[in-house]
Design a protein around this motif. Sequence first.
Motif, mmCIF file in Angstrom:
data_model
loop_
_atom_site.group_PDB
_atom_site.id
_atom_site.type_symbol
_atom_site.label_atom_id
_atom_site.label_comp_id
_atom_site.label_asym_id
_atom_site.label_seq_id
_atom_site.Cartn_x
_atom_site.Cartn_y
_atom_site.Cartn_z
ATOM 1 N N ALA A 153 -16.476 -12.338 21.845
ATOM 2 C CA ALA A 153 -15.095 -12.058 21.466
ATOM 3 C C ALA A 153 -14.453 -11.314 22.637
ATOM 4 O O ALA A 153 -15.102 -11.081 23.664
ATOM 5 N N PHE A 154 -13.191 -10.907 22.480
ATOM 6 C CA PHE A 154 -12.456 -10.370 23.625
ATOM 7 C C PHE A 154 -11.926 -8.962 23.382
ATOM 8 O O PHE A 154 -11.803 -8.513 22.237
ATOM 9 N N ALA A 167 -17.874 -6.261 13.923
ATOM 10 C CA ALA A 167 -18.516 -6.236 15.235
ATOM 11 C C ALA A 167 -17.704 -7.015 16.254
ATOM 12 O O ALA A 167 -17.649 -6.657 17.438
ATOM 13 N N MET A 168 -17.042 -8.074 15.818
ATOM 14 C CA MET A 168 -16.218 -8.875 16.713
ATOM 15 C C MET A 168 -14.876 -8.215 17.007
ATOM 16 O O MET A 168 -14.257 -8.492 18.038
ATOM 17 N N THR A 169 -14.414 -7.374 16.112
ATOM 18 C CA THR A 169 -13.159 -6.650 16.304
ATOM 19 C C THR A 169 -13.360 -5.553 17.342
ATOM 20 O O THR A 169 -14.376 -4.853 17.332
ATOM 21 N N PRO A 184 -25.653 -7.774 15.208
ATOM 22 C CA PRO A 184 -26.064 -7.918 16.608
ATOM 23 C C PRO A 184 -25.555 -9.214 17.233
ATOM 24 O O PRO A 184 -24.943 -10.046 16.563
ATOM 25 N N GLU A 185 -25.855 -9.366 18.519
ATOM 26 C CA GLU A 185 -25.545 -10.560 19.302
ATOM 27 C C GLU A 185 -24.048 -10.854 19.382
ATOM 28 O O GLU A 185 -23.612 -12.004 19.437
ATOM 29 N N ILE A 186 -23.244 -9.783 19.392
ATOM 30 C CA ILE A 186 -21.806 -9.895 19.612
ATOM 31 C C ILE A 186 -21.489 -9.244 20.954
ATOM 32 O O ILE A 186 -21.841 -8.078 21.176
ATOM 33 N N TYR A 187 -20.809 -9.972 21.824
ATOM 34 C CA TYR A 187 -20.499 -9.483 23.163
ATOM 35 C C TYR A 187 -18.993 -9.572 23.388
ATOM 36 O O TYR A 187 -18.292 -10.320 22.709
ATOM 37 N N VAL A 217 -24.400 -12.338 29.006
ATOM 38 C CA VAL A 217 -24.864 -13.150 27.884
ATOM 39 C C VAL A 217 -25.652 -14.361 28.381
ATOM 40 O O VAL A 217 -26.808 -14.557 28.013
ATOM 41 N N GLY A 218 -24.987 -15.168 29.183
ATOM 42 C CA GLY A 218 -25.586 -16.418 29.645
ATOM 43 C C GLY A 218 -25.246 -17.559 28.719
ATOM 44 O O GLY A 218 -25.408 -17.445 27.487
#
Length: 446
Positions: A153-154, A167-169, A184-187, A217-218
């Motif tokens: 997310a941004f 987590a995405m917010t 987890p696994e949110i970047y 992340v990749g």
Amino acid sequence: MTVVGGPTLPQERRLITPIPGPASQAIHARKLSAVARGVGTMLPVYVVAAGGGVLVDADGNSLIDFGSGIAVSTVGNSAPGVVSAVTDQVHAFTHTCFMITPYDGYIAVAEMLNRITPGAHEKRTALFNSGAEAVENAVKIARAFTRKPAVVAFDHAYHGRTNLTMAMTAKSAPYKSGFGPLAPEIYRAPLSYPFRDGGLDGVSAARRAIDVIDKQVGADNLAALVVEPIQGEGGFIVPATGFLPTLLDWCRANDVVFVADEVQTGFARTGTMFACDHEGLVPDLIVTAKGIAGGLPLSAVTGRAAIMEAPQAGGLGGTYGGNPLACAAALAVVDTIERDSLADRADAIGKTMFEQLSVLRAEDDRIGDVRGRGAMIALELVSPGTTDPDANLTKRVAAAAHSRGLVVLTCGTYGNVLRFLPPLSMPDHLLHEGLEVLAEIFREIR
């Protein structure tokens, strides 16, 4: 107090009492003793009727609505087509659960969304209740399709209040503080933010984001990139031209699902049916809600058939998802948008607002930026001569507007953005009056 609602309401700003008035204050006292304090209220005027461009409260005050219930009542409150369709459905049945004994309305909404969302490819749709629920399901679908775990997310993003979408917010308070641990696994990657990017063009901003994604992340681990074509709660940020198409091209080249979160921007709000249309974007998945059903709870994920078909049978759904009343409303909403050319109306509203607010900006250096598209316009307020956010001024202007019978919303990571989302049913005279009230406030507050 008996008031007839809908578009028959007198389209006028009318102040009978101070805002909030005694009747609203009495109801608010009940709210404080009955409703959990975590459910906040921006403006405690208790609405008894709404329609066109006004909200009428329990004291008889009539307020100009520049909020649309956060972009929900886009076609207007109690729009005739929506009222008629929902009334007919109520008389037929209110619920069966589509997963148990299905009904045609759900399928008709899916067919409609498959038709109007960007792209001519084969699509499928699944219906849910809220924007957050739809975002969460878009992530599930992307993970099922790619067999990869990570999601990007941004900066400044808002995607909801469930555990995953929290987590995405991006913004912590009030959305995430105290509610961890988060999924987890949110970047997070940097967004294109033209007002604060020092002239960085969209393609360069996208390459900056891709560099962060590659390093942190990749692509081999990344299931989905989720982005709002125009950010909502983050401050109505319109990315520079080229930012979104460059990200989409990268996703295509790296087997990453590109998810457009159009919860706030969808359904004619930005002057096109979807904000993606402004740059010809065709996302893999598009998430919709808010304006979809005229105030009834409904959301959707629509996307490429191969991606949408990835989850196993029974893997998607919910008891209320695609409720028959909401489906009837959604079909009437889109019929109203198309019949009345409301995307063009949004564009006209936006031009009026942008023109008048740009004049105001030219005379007040506390207005750092005027931005947005269609009937989704914002002012970013700053300390004079700088780009330093001025959240205090934003609060003062909003409070003054509320006291004068103009409903405006605030947003932004720094709390310094005034956002305007008038219903597309608002008559021109109310739109101009609301803008004049704003101009008076800026000239008075120092």
